[in-house]
Design a protein around this motif. Structure first.
Motif, PDB file in Angstrom:
ATOM      1  N   LYS A  60      -9.248  23.943  27.185  1.00 40.50           N
ATOM      2  CA  LYS A  60      -9.087  24.966  28.211  1.00 40.50           C
ATOM      3  C   LYS A  60      -7.631  25.058  28.657  1.00 40.50           C
ATOM      4  N   ARG A  61      -7.192  26.273  28.924  1.00 40.10           N
ATOM      5  CA  ARG A  61      -5.848  26.488  29.438  1.00 40.10           C
ATOM      6  C   ARG A  61      -5.822  26.578  30.963  1.00 40.10           C
ATOM      7  N   PHE A  62      -6.955  26.908  31.559  1.00 41.56           N
ATOM      8  CA  PHE A  62      -7.028  27.019  33.003  1.00 41.56           C
ATOM      9  C   PHE A  62      -8.125  26.076  33.503  1.00 41.56           C
ATOM     10  N   LEU A  63      -7.994  25.686  34.743  1.00 38.53           N
ATOM     11  CA  LEU A  63      -8.951  24.786  35.379  1.00 38.53           C
ATOM     12  C   LEU A  63      -9.184  23.530  34.544  1.00 38.53           C
ATOM     13  N   PRO A  64      -8.194  22.656  34.395  1.00 38.60           N
ATOM     14  CA  PRO A  64      -8.399  21.421  33.623  1.00 38.60           C
ATOM     15  C   PRO A  64      -9.503  20.584  34.239  1.00 38.60           C
ATOM     16  N   PRO A  65     -10.327  19.945  33.410  1.00 36.17           N
ATOM     17  CA  PRO A  65     -11.494  19.221  33.942  1.00 36.17           C
ATOM     18  C   PRO A  65     -11.098  18.000  34.764  1.00 36.17           C
ATOM     19  N   TYR A  66     -11.833  17.788  35.811  1.00 36.79           N
ATOM     20  CA  TYR A  66     -11.699  16.596  36.630  1.00 36.79           C
ATOM     21  C   TYR A  66     -13.016  16.394  37.355  1.00 36.79           C
ATOM     22  N   GLY A  67     -13.193  15.204  37.922  1.00 36.60           N
ATOM     23  CA  GLY A  67     -14.404  14.913  38.667  1.00 36.60           C
ATOM     24  C   GLY A  67     -15.642  14.809  37.805  1.00 36.60           C
ATOM     25  N   LEU A  68     -15.478  14.478  36.504  1.00 38.30           N
ATOM     26  CA  LEU A  68     -16.625  14.347  35.608  1.00 38.30           C
ATOM     27  C   LEU A  68     -17.090  12.897  35.568  1.00 38.30           C
ATOM     28  N   ALA A  69     -18.387  12.708  35.462  1.00 39.39           N
ATOM     29  CA  ALA A  69     -18.987  11.378  35.334  1.00 39.39           C
ATOM     30  C   ALA A  69     -19.989  11.415  34.192  1.00 39.39           C
ATOM     31  N   PHE A  70     -20.062  10.305  33.451  1.00 35.91           N
ATOM     32  CA  PHE A  70     -20.937  10.205  32.287  1.00 35.91           C
ATOM     33  C   PHE A  70     -21.804   8.962  32.443  1.00 35.91           C
ATOM     34  N   GLU A  71     -23.031   9.067  31.997  1.00 31.44           N
ATOM     35  CA  GLU A  71     -23.964   7.933  32.000  1.00 31.44           C
ATOM     36  C   GLU A  71     -24.322   7.605  30.563  1.00 31.44           C
ATOM     37  N   MET A  72     -23.915   6.417  30.112  1.00 35.71           N
ATOM     38  CA  MET A  72     -24.111   5.986  28.741  1.00 35.71           C
ATOM     39  C   MET A  72     -25.197   4.913  28.686  1.00 35.71           C
ATOM     40  N   GLN A  73     -25.829   4.835  27.529  1.00 30.93           N
ATOM     41  CA  GLN A  73     -26.841   3.807  27.279  1.00 30.93           C
ATOM     42  C   GLN A  73     -26.718   3.338  25.841  1.00 30.93           C
ATOM     43  N   ALA A  74     -26.545   2.043  25.653  1.00 31.29           N
ATOM     44  CA  ALA A  74     -26.417   1.434  24.325  1.00 31.29           C
ATOM     45  C   ALA A  74     -27.553   0.449  24.127  1.00 31.29           C
ATOM     46  N   GLY A  75     -28.115   0.458  22.913  1.00 32.28           N
ATOM     47  CA  GLY A  75     -29.194  -0.468  22.613  1.00 32.28           C
ATOM     48  C   GLY A  75     -30.573   0.135  22.712  1.00 32.28           C
ATOM     49  N   GLY A  76     -30.696   1.451  22.615  1.00 31.20           N
ATOM     50  CA  GLY A  76     -32.005   2.070  22.682  1.00 31.20           C
ATOM     51  C   GLY A  76     -32.465   2.331  24.109  1.00 31.20           C
ATOM     52  N   GLU A  77     -33.743   2.631  24.245  1.00 27.54           N
ATOM     53  CA  GLU A  77     -34.286   2.988  25.560  1.00 27.54           C
ATOM     54  C   GLU A  77     -34.280   1.822  26.541  1.00 27.54           C
ATOM     55  N   LYS A  78     -34.320   0.598  26.047  1.00 26.70           N
ATOM     56  CA  LYS A  78     -34.331  -0.569  26.929  1.00 26.70           C
ATOM     57  C   LYS A  78     -32.938  -1.129  27.193  1.00 26.70           C
ATOM     58  N   GLY A  79     -31.917  -0.501  26.648  1.00 26.97           N
ATOM     59  CA  GLY A  79     -30.556  -0.990  26.827  1.00 26.97           C
ATOM     60  C   GLY A  79     -30.012  -0.694  28.212  1.00 26.97           C
ATOM     61  N   PRO A  80     -28.941  -1.351  28.600  1.00 26.20           N
ATOM     62  CA  PRO A  80     -28.359  -1.134  29.927  1.00 26.20           C
ATOM     63  C   PRO A  80     -27.673   0.239  30.014  1.00 26.20           C
ATOM     64  N   ARG A  81     -27.687   0.804  31.212  1.00 24.32           N
ATOM     65  CA  ARG A  81     -27.025   2.072  31.476  1.00 24.32           C
ATOM     66  C   ARG A  81     -25.683   1.818  32.146  1.00 24.32           C
ATOM     67  N   VAL A  82     -24.658   2.482  31.635  1.00 23.77           N
ATOM     68  CA  VAL A  82     -23.293   2.252  32.104  1.00 23.77           C
ATOM     69  C   VAL A  82     -22.729   3.567  32.621  1.00 23.77           C
ATOM     70  N   PRO A  83     -22.282   3.629  33.898  1.00 19.30           N
ATOM     71  CA  PRO A  83     -21.639   4.849  34.399  1.00 19.30           C
ATOM     72  C   PRO A  83     -20.148   4.850  34.070  1.00 19.30           C
ATOM     73  N   LEU A  84     -19.643   5.985  33.637  1.00 21.64           N
ATOM     74  CA  LEU A  84     -18.227   6.182  33.358  1.00 21.64           C
ATOM     75  C   LEU A  84     -17.749   7.397  34.130  1.00 21.64           C
ATOM     76  N   ALA A  85     -16.502   7.342  34.581  1.00 18.48           N
ATOM     77  CA  ALA A  85     -15.957   8.435  35.385  1.00 18.48           C
ATOM     78  C   ALA A  85     -14.575   8.795  34.884  1.00 18.48           C
ATOM     79  N   LEU A  86     -14.268  10.089  34.972  1.00 16.21           N
ATOM     80  CA  LEU A  86     -12.949  10.587  34.603  1.00 16.21           C
ATOM     81  C   LEU A  86     -12.025  10.388  35.787  1.00 16.21           C
ATOM     82  N   ALA A  87     -11.042   9.504  35.625  1.00 15.74           N
ATOM     83  CA  ALA A  87     -10.213   9.116  36.761  1.00 15.74           C
ATOM     84  C   ALA A  87      -9.205  10.191  37.150  1.00 15.74           C
ATOM     85  N   SER A  88      -8.732  10.995  36.215  1.00 18.05           N
ATOM     86  CA  SER A  88      -7.699  11.982  36.501  1.00 18.05           C
ATOM     87  C   SER A  88      -7.977  13.261  35.721  1.00 18.05           C
TER      88      SER A  88
END
Length: 327
Positions: A60-88
């Motif tokens: 994108k050329r306008f409105l660069p992304p910020y304030g995004l958060a992601f929820e990841m899960q590794a190891g299948g459905e029983k794996g731990p969930r890890v929150p990630l956030a876009l710092a800048s």
């Protein structure tokens, strides 16, 4: 319309509802032309902590992304969930970043790394909107490494005093590239690499192993009825294959019922570890035993290392019928 108190209350309420709708529309537009990809380039080993990454990129050329958060899960459905956030903010038109987190797989085999949802606080910063991630990557986890007992029969051969070990030889396997030195044959010059780097580079070939060993891994369910004993055998086979490869003594690996594989380079060893990771948790199911199967070697005969259960928990590695290692 302003003469009654009710209309004054309705105006802020209408403004609030319109702001909510506008926030959802702007948040949806904010996620346009943003791509993400799961990065798992490193080898995954059971019981070993590894680093995974989520690469986020925007065009994108306008409105660069910020304030995004992601929820990841590794190891299948029983794996731990890890929150990630876009710092800048990401730089417009090609900005990218990588959000990393650590994960320790507990078991070998096939597993998944999933992006569950993407959340956005754009544009006001207090209203959180979540969208499904719809991103799943399948990865293979290699067997765990272990500490095993290595007997004298399988110990590395001792060399006499003054004897050198030539790691560079005249085989067909390319070992590395080095700078040209006076006296090198012009036939060894790597022309493409020399043109790319701007300096003369020559090829170095690996030396042939003096005595190679062949590992035969048979994960038949009749031989390994206990799943924990099967996992111990696969871990011993993977660890032993890596140790023998570093010593230059590993020649062939056969994971029954697949054909034997010649191991000359790191890529061949990694392919063997992939084969061990693909073995079913309960072992292979075969109606007939692979009797009479031999590792076919076009050169000299190789010494065979096979694995058999010892008791209810132990595993032994036998070199030509003699006990060579145990775990």
């Amino acid at each position: 319309a302003y003469n009654t108190a009710n209309n004054i209350l309705f105006l802020p309420l209408a403004l609030l509802l319109s702001c909510l709708v506008l926030s959802g529309v702007l948040s949806w537009m904010h996620l346009q032309r943003i791509t993400w990809r799961v990065r798992a380039e490193q080898a995954l080993r059971a019981g070993r902590t590894t680093t995974l990454g989520l690469e986020v990129r925007t065009g994108k050329r306008f409105l660069p992304p910020y304030g995004l958060a992601f929820e990841m899960q590794a190891g299948g459905e029983k794996g731990p969930r890890v929150p990630l956030a876009l710092a800048s903010r990401l730089d417009p038109a090609g900005g990218e970043t990588c959000l990393e987190w650590e994960w320790r797989p507990e078991r070998r085999g096939e597993t998944t790394v999933t992006l569950l949802r993407v959340s956005s606080l754009f544009p006001f910063g207090f209203l959180k909107k979540s969208y499904p991630g719809r991103l799943t990557r399948r990865v293979w986890v290699w067997p765990a490494t272990l500490v095993y007992e290595r007997h004298r029969l399988l110990a590395p051969a001792r060399r006499t005093a003054g004897e050198t070990v030539a790691r560079v030889g005249q085989s067909d396997d390319l070992l590395a590239l080095r700078r040209y030195a006076s006296g090198d044959s012009p036939r060894l010059i790597h022309w493409k690499a020399s043109a790319r780097t701007g300096e003369w580079l020559v090829r170095q070939y690996a030396a042939e192993a003096e005595q190679g060993l062949s590992l035969v891994v048979d994960a038949d369910r009749l031989r390994w009825p206990r799943p924990e004993q099967l996992e111990l055998m696969l871990s011993l086979a993977a660890t032993l294959a890596e140790d023998l490869f570093r010593e230059g003594r590993l020649a062939w690996v056969e994971v029954v019922p697949e054909p034997a594989r010649r191991v000359r380079r790191v890529a061949g060893l990694e392919a063997v570890l992939d084969q061990l990771a693909r073995v079913p948790p309960g072992g292979e199911t075969r109606l007939e035993q692979p009797a009479g199967r031999r590792v076919t070697d076009p050169g000299q005969g190789q010494h065979r290392v096979s694995f058999v259960p010892e008791g209810n928990r132990g595993v032994g590695a036998y070199l030509d019928g003699q006990r060579a290692a145990s775990a």
